[in-house]
Design a protein around this motif. Structure first.
Motif, PDB file in Angstrom:
ATOM      1  N   MET A   1       8.356  12.937  21.118  1.00  0.00           N
ATOM      2  CA  MET A   1       9.181  12.456  20.040  1.00  0.00           C
ATOM      3  C   MET A   1       8.917  13.325  18.809  1.00  0.00           C
ATOM      4  N   LEU A   2       9.944  13.581  18.043  1.00  0.00           N
ATOM      5  CA  LEU A   2       9.847  14.410  16.841  1.00  0.00           C
ATOM      6  C   LEU A   2      10.181  13.575  15.616  1.00  0.00           C
ATOM      7  N   PHE A   3       9.317  13.622  14.613  1.00  0.00           N
ATOM      8  CA  PHE A   3       9.564  12.958  13.343  1.00  0.00           C
ATOM      9  C   PHE A   3       9.680  14.030  12.262  1.00  0.00           C
ATOM     10  N   LEU A   4      10.740  13.973  11.482  1.00  0.00           N
ATOM     11  CA  LEU A   4      10.908  14.859  10.330  1.00  0.00           C
ATOM     12  C   LEU A   4      10.744  14.012   9.078  1.00  0.00           C
ATOM     13  N   VAL A   5       9.830  14.432   8.214  1.00  0.00           N
ATOM     14  CA  VAL A   5       9.522  13.656   7.012  1.00  0.00           C
ATOM     15  C   VAL A   5       9.607  14.575   5.799  1.00  0.00           C
ATOM     16  N   ARG A   6      10.321  14.134   4.798  1.00  0.00           N
ATOM     17  CA  ARG A   6      10.373  14.866   3.537  1.00  0.00           C
ATOM     18  C   ARG A   6       9.163  14.458   2.710  1.00  0.00           C
ATOM     19  N   HIS A   7       8.717  15.339   1.844  1.00  0.00           N
ATOM     20  CA  HIS A   7       7.573  15.025   0.996  1.00  0.00           C
ATOM     21  C   HIS A   7       7.875  13.834   0.099  1.00  0.00           C
ATOM     22  N   GLY A   8       6.823  13.195  -0.394  1.00  0.00           N
ATOM     23  CA  GLY A   8       6.974  12.090  -1.329  1.00  0.00           C
ATOM     24  C   GLY A   8       7.481  12.575  -2.682  1.00  0.00           C
ATOM     25  N   GLU A   9       7.748  11.627  -3.545  1.00  0.00           N
ATOM     26  CA  GLU A   9       8.297  11.937  -4.871  1.00  0.00           C
ATOM     27  C   GLU A   9       7.329  12.758  -5.721  1.00  0.00           C
ATOM     28  N   THR A  10       7.901  13.676  -6.498  1.00  0.00           N
ATOM     29  CA  THR A  10       7.147  14.413  -7.516  1.00  0.00           C
ATOM     30  C   THR A  10       7.721  14.040  -8.883  1.00  0.00           C
ATOM     31  N   GLU A  11       7.017  14.411  -9.937  1.00  0.00           N
ATOM     32  CA  GLU A  11       7.540  14.163 -11.286  1.00  0.00           C
ATOM     33  C   GLU A  11       8.868  14.889 -11.484  1.00  0.00           C
ATOM     34  N   ARG A  35       1.396   7.130   1.710  1.00  0.00           N
ATOM     35  CA  ARG A  35       0.436   6.170   2.270  1.00  0.00           C
ATOM     36  C   ARG A  35       1.144   5.062   3.029  1.00  0.00           C
ATOM     37  N   GLU A  36       2.215   4.529   2.437  1.00  0.00           N
ATOM     38  CA  GLU A  36       2.969   3.447   3.080  1.00  0.00           C
ATOM     39  C   GLU A  36       3.588   3.910   4.396  1.00  0.00           C
ATOM     40  N   LEU A  37       4.103   5.132   4.421  1.00  0.00           N
ATOM     41  CA  LEU A  37       4.671   5.645   5.661  1.00  0.00           C
ATOM     42  C   LEU A  37       3.586   5.811   6.722  1.00  0.00           C
ATOM     43  N   GLY A  38       2.423   6.294   6.313  1.00  0.00           N
ATOM     44  CA  GLY A  38       1.301   6.404   7.246  1.00  0.00           C
ATOM     45  C   GLY A  38       0.914   5.052   7.832  1.00  0.00           C
ATOM     46  N   LEU A  39       0.875   4.028   6.984  1.00  0.00           N
ATOM     47  CA  LEU A  39       0.573   2.679   7.467  1.00  0.00           C
ATOM     48  C   LEU A  39       1.662   2.168   8.412  1.00  0.00           C
ATOM     49  N   HIS A  40       2.901   2.480   8.098  1.00  0.00           N
ATOM     50  CA  HIS A  40       4.005   2.089   8.981  1.00  0.00           C
ATOM     51  C   HIS A  40       3.832   2.713  10.366  1.00  0.00           C
ATOM     52  N   PHE A  41       3.544   4.010  10.408  1.00  0.00           N
ATOM     53  CA  PHE A  41       3.335   4.675  11.694  1.00  0.00           C
ATOM     54  C   PHE A  41       2.160   4.038  12.446  1.00  0.00           C
ATOM     55  N   GLN A  42       1.078   3.757  11.730  1.00  0.00           N
ATOM     56  CA  GLN A  42      -0.082   3.131  12.376  1.00  0.00           C
ATOM     57  C   GLN A  42       0.275   1.756  12.925  1.00  0.00           C
ATOM     58  N   GLN A  44       3.060   0.733  13.935  1.00  0.00           N
ATOM     59  CA  GLN A  44       3.958   0.903  15.080  1.00  0.00           C
ATOM     60  C   GLN A  44       3.262   1.614  16.243  1.00  0.00           C
ATOM     61  N   HIS A  45       1.953   1.886  16.070  1.00  0.00           N
ATOM     62  CA  HIS A  45       1.144   2.562  17.088  1.00  0.00           C
ATOM     63  C   HIS A  45       1.683   3.951  17.418  1.00  0.00           C
ATOM     64  N   ILE A  46       2.166   4.613  16.384  1.00  0.00           N
ATOM     65  CA  ILE A  46       2.666   5.985  16.536  1.00  0.00           C
ATOM     66  C   ILE A  46       1.522   6.931  16.211  1.00  0.00           C
ATOM     67  N   THR A  67      -1.287  11.118   7.832  1.00  0.00           N
ATOM     68  CA  THR A  67      -2.140  11.246   9.025  1.00  0.00           C
ATOM     69  C   THR A  67      -3.609  10.937   8.742  1.00  0.00           C
ATOM     70  N   LYS A  68      -3.894  10.308   7.638  1.00  0.00           N
ATOM     71  CA  LYS A  68      -5.274   9.989   7.277  1.00  0.00           C
ATOM     72  C   LYS A  68      -5.955   9.225   8.409  1.00  0.00           C
ATOM     73  N   GLY A  69      -7.121   9.708   8.810  1.00  0.00           N
ATOM     74  CA  GLY A  69      -7.892   9.059   9.861  1.00  0.00           C
ATOM     75  C   GLY A  69      -7.521   9.495  11.271  1.00  0.00           C
ATOM     76  N   MET A  70      -6.500  10.342  11.402  1.00  0.00           N
ATOM     77  CA  MET A  70      -6.100  10.832  12.729  1.00  0.00           C
ATOM     78  C   MET A  70      -6.751  12.192  12.980  1.00  0.00           C
ATOM     79  N   SER A  71      -7.203  12.405  14.183  1.00  0.00           N
ATOM     80  CA  SER A  71      -7.731  13.709  14.580  1.00  0.00           C
ATOM     81  C   SER A  71      -6.610  14.473  15.271  1.00  0.00           C
ATOM     82  N   ILE A  72      -5.923  15.296  14.512  1.00  0.00           N
ATOM     83  CA  ILE A  72      -4.779  16.020  15.051  1.00  0.00           C
ATOM     84  C   ILE A  72      -4.796  17.466  14.582  1.00  0.00           C
TER      85      ILE A  72
END
Length: 87
Positions: A1-11, A35-42, A44-46, A67-72
Motif C-alpha cells: 500500500m502507498l500513502f502520499l502525505v503532504r507536509h504539515g502547515e508552516t507559517e 503527530r495526529e496523523l501518526g497517531l491515526h496510522f498507529q 489503524q495498525h498501519i 513515524t515516531k517510534g517505528m523502526s523503518i
C-alpha cells in the motif's frame, strides 16, 4: 500500500505565501497535524516499511513525527522537492 502525505502547515502556508524550495519549518499547528496523523496510522495498525521524503526541513519534520517510534528505512530524495517558484 502507498500513502502520499503532504507536509504539515508552516507559517508561510498560514499567510498564503509560496514557499517553493525555501526551507521553512513546520509551525506549531503543522507539528500537531503530523503527530495526529501518526497517531491515526498507529490506531489503524498501519506500519510502514519505508519512508521517502524530500530534503526540505518541513518534509523531514512531518515524516519524523508521523513515524515516531517505528523502526523503518528513511530515504531522502531531493527530486521530490516542490517547484522552484523563483525563490
Amino acid at each position: 500500500m502507498l500513502f502520499l502525505v503532504r507536509h504539515g502547515e508552516t507559517e508561510w502556508n498560514l499567510h498564503k505565501r509560496l514557499q517553493g524550495q525555501q526551507d521553512i519549518p513546520l509551525s506549531e499547528v503543522g507539528v500537531n497535524q503530523a503527530r495526529e496523523l501518526g497517531l491515526h496510522f498507529q490506531n489503524q495498525h498501519i506500519v510502514f516499511e519505508h519512508v521517502y521524503t524530500s530534503d526540505l526541513l518541513r518534509a523531514h519534520q512531518t515524516a519524523q513525527l508521523i513515524t515516531k517510534g517505528m523502526s523503518i528505512s528513511k530515504f531522502t530524495i531531493e527530486s521530490t522537492r516542490t517547484f522552484l517558484w523563483g525563490a
